[in-house]
Design a protein around this motif. Structure first.
Motif, PDB file in Angstrom:
ATOM      1  N   UNK A  44       0.794  -1.263   0.106  1.00  0.00           N
ATOM      2  CA  UNK A  44       0.184   0.128  -0.025  1.00  0.00           C
ATOM      3  C   UNK A  44       1.063   1.215  -0.055  1.00  0.00           C
ATOM      4  N   UNK A  45       0.536   2.213   1.001  1.00  0.00           N
ATOM      5  CA  UNK A  45       1.217   3.475   1.006  1.00  0.00           C
ATOM      6  C   UNK A  45       2.082   3.336   2.262  1.00  0.00           C
ATOM      7  N   UNK A 408     -11.399   2.747   9.071  1.00  0.00           N
ATOM      8  CA  UNK A 408     -10.298   2.713   8.260  1.00  0.00           C
ATOM      9  C   UNK A 408     -10.836   2.775   6.839  1.00  0.00           C
ATOM     10  N   UNK A 409      -9.937   3.532   6.231  1.00  0.00           N
ATOM     11  CA  UNK A 409     -10.232   3.526   4.641  1.00  0.00           C
ATOM     12  C   UNK A 409      -9.289   2.557   4.069  1.00  0.00           C
ATOM     13  N   UNK A 410      -9.666   1.771   3.506  1.00  0.00           N
ATOM     14  CA  UNK A 410      -9.076   0.680   2.791  1.00  0.00           C
ATOM     15  C   UNK A 410      -8.840   0.729   1.146  1.00  0.00           C
ATOM     16  N   UNK A 411      -7.812   0.207   0.730  1.00  0.00           N
ATOM     17  CA  UNK A 411      -7.714  -0.002  -0.688  1.00  0.00           C
ATOM     18  C   UNK A 411      -7.791  -1.514  -1.088  1.00  0.00           C
ATOM     19  N   UNK A 421      -5.365   2.694   4.192  1.00  0.00           N
ATOM     20  CA  UNK A 421      -4.911   4.239   3.673  1.00  0.00           C
ATOM     21  C   UNK A 421      -5.150   5.179   4.810  1.00  0.00           C
ATOM     22  N   UNK A 422      -5.996   4.895   5.611  1.00  0.00           N
ATOM     23  CA  UNK A 422      -6.338   6.021   6.768  1.00  0.00           C
ATOM     24  C   UNK A 422      -7.103   5.399   7.728  1.00  0.00           C
ATOM     25  N   UNK A 423      -7.081   5.989   8.941  1.00  0.00           N
ATOM     26  CA  UNK A 423      -7.920   5.749  10.061  1.00  0.00           C
ATOM     27  C   UNK A 423      -8.484   6.864  10.742  1.00  0.00           C
ATOM     28  N   UNK A 424      -9.678   6.886  11.042  1.00  0.00           N
ATOM     29  CA  UNK A 424     -10.340   7.922  12.071  1.00  0.00           C
ATOM     30  C   UNK A 424      -9.776   7.652  13.364  1.00  0.00           C
ATOM     31  N   UNK A 425      -9.182   8.882  13.703  1.00  0.00           N
ATOM     32  CA  UNK A 425      -8.627   8.997  15.045  1.00  0.00           C
ATOM     33  C   UNK A 425      -9.256   9.732  16.079  1.00  0.00           C
ATOM     34  N   UNK A 465       0.926  11.169  -2.424  1.00  0.00           N
ATOM     35  CA  UNK A 465       1.746  10.514  -3.595  1.00  0.00           C
ATOM     36  C   UNK A 465       0.677   9.359  -4.075  1.00  0.00           C
ATOM     37  N   UNK A 466      -0.450   9.663  -4.705  1.00  0.00           N
ATOM     38  CA  UNK A 466      -1.486   8.460  -5.060  1.00  0.00           C
ATOM     39  C   UNK A 466      -0.798   7.825  -6.174  1.00  0.00           C
TER      40      UNK A 466
END
Length: 471
Positions: A44-45, A408-411, A421-425, A465-466
Motif C-alpha cells: 500500500x502506502x 479505516x479507509x482501505x484499498x 490508507x487511513x484511520x479515523x483517530x 503521492x497517489x
C-alpha cells in the motif's frame, strides 16, 4: 466524472480470493512505533503516522484539509446540516469542483437541522421546495448540500442546501450526465410525521445553484435505498438495498436512458439455475470467492411497495438473497457493491457485476451478465464492515468502514488484496469513533474526499503521492 478502473481486469479469467486466504504483511506498526490492530496484504502506502491534531491518521507524505464541518455558516444563510454521508465530485463550467453531499437525518434531529434549532432558516428558502413536513409543521431534515471547491487551494467558496425535506439520505451515486442520485434509506410511509411515503431516489443536478424541486423517481422503486450506479453504455441503473437479513440487488431500465423520472422497469438479480440463491455465506462459504455466476433478472410488480415486502416478493420469484447492500460504484464495464455484514464472520463482502453486451434487451440471454463474489473478509484486522466504495483513478477499489471499533479507509487491488490508507483517530466522549462515508475523487484524480459522519461531522480532502499505487 472521469474515473475508470483502468486495468482492473487483467484478463477475462482473472479472479480474486478471500482476504483471509492471502499472506498478511508484517510491519503493522505506525511510524511512531505504536502497534496497529490491522493487517495489510500488500504494501500500500506504508505505515500510518499519528495525526498530531488527533483527527485522521494517514501515511507519510499525505496531508488533509477539513473543508466543511457540521454547523458551519453556509452561503445561503443556512448552516451545514448534520450526518454527512454519501458524496460525489463533479467539475463546474468555470473549472471549480462541486461536491454533492448527503445528510442522513430524520425529522426529529432538530439539533442538526440546516434551518437551525428554531427553524428560523425557513424564512430564507422557498417552502414549496421542502419535500415533506411533520404534523406540527416542521420540515423533514434529510437532503443534500453543494460545496463548491477551489481546485488549487481547496477553499470552499460556496456551500448551500440543494435538496430539502427528505429522510435518511444515505448514499446514492453520480450519473454520466452530471447529476447526483440521492437515496432515502427508509420505508417510512404516510402517517405520524410523514405526509407522503418515503424510500425513493431523487435527482440533484451538479450545477444546481440552490434548492431543487424534489421529484421522487417512483419507477426506481420504494425501499431502503442505499446506493446506485449507472452503466453509461446501456443506461441501466443498479441499486443496493440496506436491509438486514434479506436484501436484493436491483436493476432499473429507464424507458428513456438518462431521463429516470419518465418511468421504466424495475428488476432484481437472480442466478441462473439457482433460484433464490443465498449469497450471504452466513453458514459457510457456499458461494466461493472468485467464481463467476451467470445471472438473469426477475421483473418486479408493485414497485412502490405498499406493504414494504418488495424484497420478500422478489426473493419468492427467484431473486438472489443479499444482506445489507451498501456502497455501489461503476468501474470499467462493471460495478462493485458492498454487503456490510456478509460472510461467515458477518464483517463484509464485496461483489462485482459485469453486464451483458446486450444488457437490458431481449438478446440478453444470449450472453448473460455475470456476478462474482470478489472479496470476503474473514478477519476484522483486514477489513470490518465495508460500507461506501468508489473507484480510484489508478484502478483500485477504495472502501470505507462502518465497523464496531476503529474505522479505516482501505484499498483493494485488482487481485483482491487489501491495504490501509487511513484511520479515523477522533473519538467522542464515550470513546466511539464515527463511520467514514462518501469517498470520491476529484475529477483530476489528485484529491480524495470523504466524510466523517458524526462527532462532529466533517468533510476531508486528502492529497498525497497517489501515483505510488499506479498499475
Amino acid at each position: 466524472m472521469s474515473l475508470s478502473r483502468r486495468n482492473f481486469l487483467k484478463s477475462a479469467t482473472a479472479t480474486s480470493v478471500a482476504f483471509a486466504g492471502l499472506p498478511a504483511l508484517a510491519g503493522c506498526a505506525r511510524a511512531d512505533g505504536i502497534t496497529q490492530p490491522w493487517l495489510n496484504q500488500v504494501e500500500g502506502y506504508g505505515a500510518l503516522v499519528a495525526d498530531p491534531a488527533g483527527l485522521f491518521d494517514l501515511p507519510e507524505g499525505f496531508t488533509y484539509e477539513v473543508i466543511s464541518t457540521v454547523g458551519d455558516a453556509m452561503t445561503d444563510g443556512l448552516v451545514a446540516p448534520g450526518d454527512f454521508d454519501g458524496m460525489a465530485c463533479f467539475t463546474r463550467a468555470d473549472g471549480k469542483w462541486v461536491l454533492v453531499r448527503n445528510h442522513e437525518l430524520t425529522p426529529d434531529e432538530i439539533e442538526k437541522s440546516a434551518f437551525g434549532p428554531d427553524a428560523a432558516g425557513l424564512e430564507l428558502i422557498d417552502r414549496d421546495k421542502v419535500h415533506d413536513w411533520t404534523d406540527d409543521g416542521a420540515p423533514h431534515l434529510g437532503g443534500t448540500t453543494h460545496l463548491v471547491v477551489d481546485p488549487e487551494t481547496l477553499e470552499v467558496t460556496e456551500q448551500y442546501m440543494s435538496l430539502a425535506g427528505t429522510i435518511n439520505n444515505c448514499a446514492g451515486g453520480p450519473t454520466p450526465w452530471g447529476s447526483w442520485i440521492t437515496c432515502e434509506e427508509t420505508e417510512w410511509q404516510v402517517g405520524g410525521d410523514a405526509r407522503v411515503d418515503h424510500g425513493y431516489c431523487f435527482e440533484v443536478p451538479a450545477d444546481a445553484t440552490g434548492l431543487v424541486t424534489p421529484v421522487p423517481i417512483t419507477g426506481m422503486g420504494r425501499f431502503r435505498h442505499e446506493a446506485i450506479a449507472v452503466d453509461p453504455a446501456s443506461g441501466c441503473v443498479y441499486q443496493t438495498e440496506d436491509r438486514r437479513g434479506l436484501a436484493l440487488f436491483y436493476r432499473y431500465i429507464p424507458d428513456v436512458p438518462g431521463e429516470l423520472a419518465r418511468g421504466g422497469r424495475l428488476q432484481a438479480l437472480a442466478v441462473r439455475g439457482q433460484p433464490g440463491l443465498d449469497t450471504r455465506n452466513w453458514t459457510g462459504n457456499s458461494l466461493p470467492v472468485g467464481d463467476w455466476l451467470e445471472v438473469e433478472w426477475v421483473d418486479l410488480a408493485d414497485v412502490e411497495n405498499p406493504d414494504n415486502d418488495l424484497a420478500e416478493r422478489g426473493h419468492a420469484d427467484g431473486a438472489a438473497m443479499f444482506t445489507r447492500g451498501e456502497g455501489l460504484w461503476w468501474g470499467e464495464n462493471e460495478c462493485y457493491f458492498a454487503c456490510t455484514d456478509g460472510g461467515p464472520e458477518r464483517i463484509g463482502q464485496i461483489f462485482r457485476y459485469q453486464p451483458s453486451p446486450f444488457e437490458g434487451t431481449d438478446r440478453e440471454s444470449e450472453q448473460p451478465g455475470r456476478l462474482q463474489l470478489f472479496v470476503q473478509s474473514d478477519d476484522a484486522r483486514v477489513m470490518e464492515k465495508c460500507d461506501n466504495v468508489c473507484v480510484a483513478p489508478w484502478g483500485d477499489l477504495i472502501v470505507v468502514e462502518d465497523g464496531d471499533e476503529d474505522q479505516y479507509i482501505r484499498g483493494v487491488t485488482p487481485e483482491g488484496r487489501v491495504y490501509t490508507i487511513g484511520r479515523n483517530a477522533d473519538a467522542d466522549a464515550l470513546g466511539e469513533k464515527s463511520e467514514i462515508c462518501g469517498p470520491c475523487f476529484s475529477p483530476d484524480g489528485s484529491t480524495l474526499f470523504f466524510n466523517i459522519q458524526r462527532n462532529p461531522g466533517r468533510t476531508f480532502a486528502v492529497r498525497g503521492p497517489w501515483s505510488e499505487r499506479s498499475l
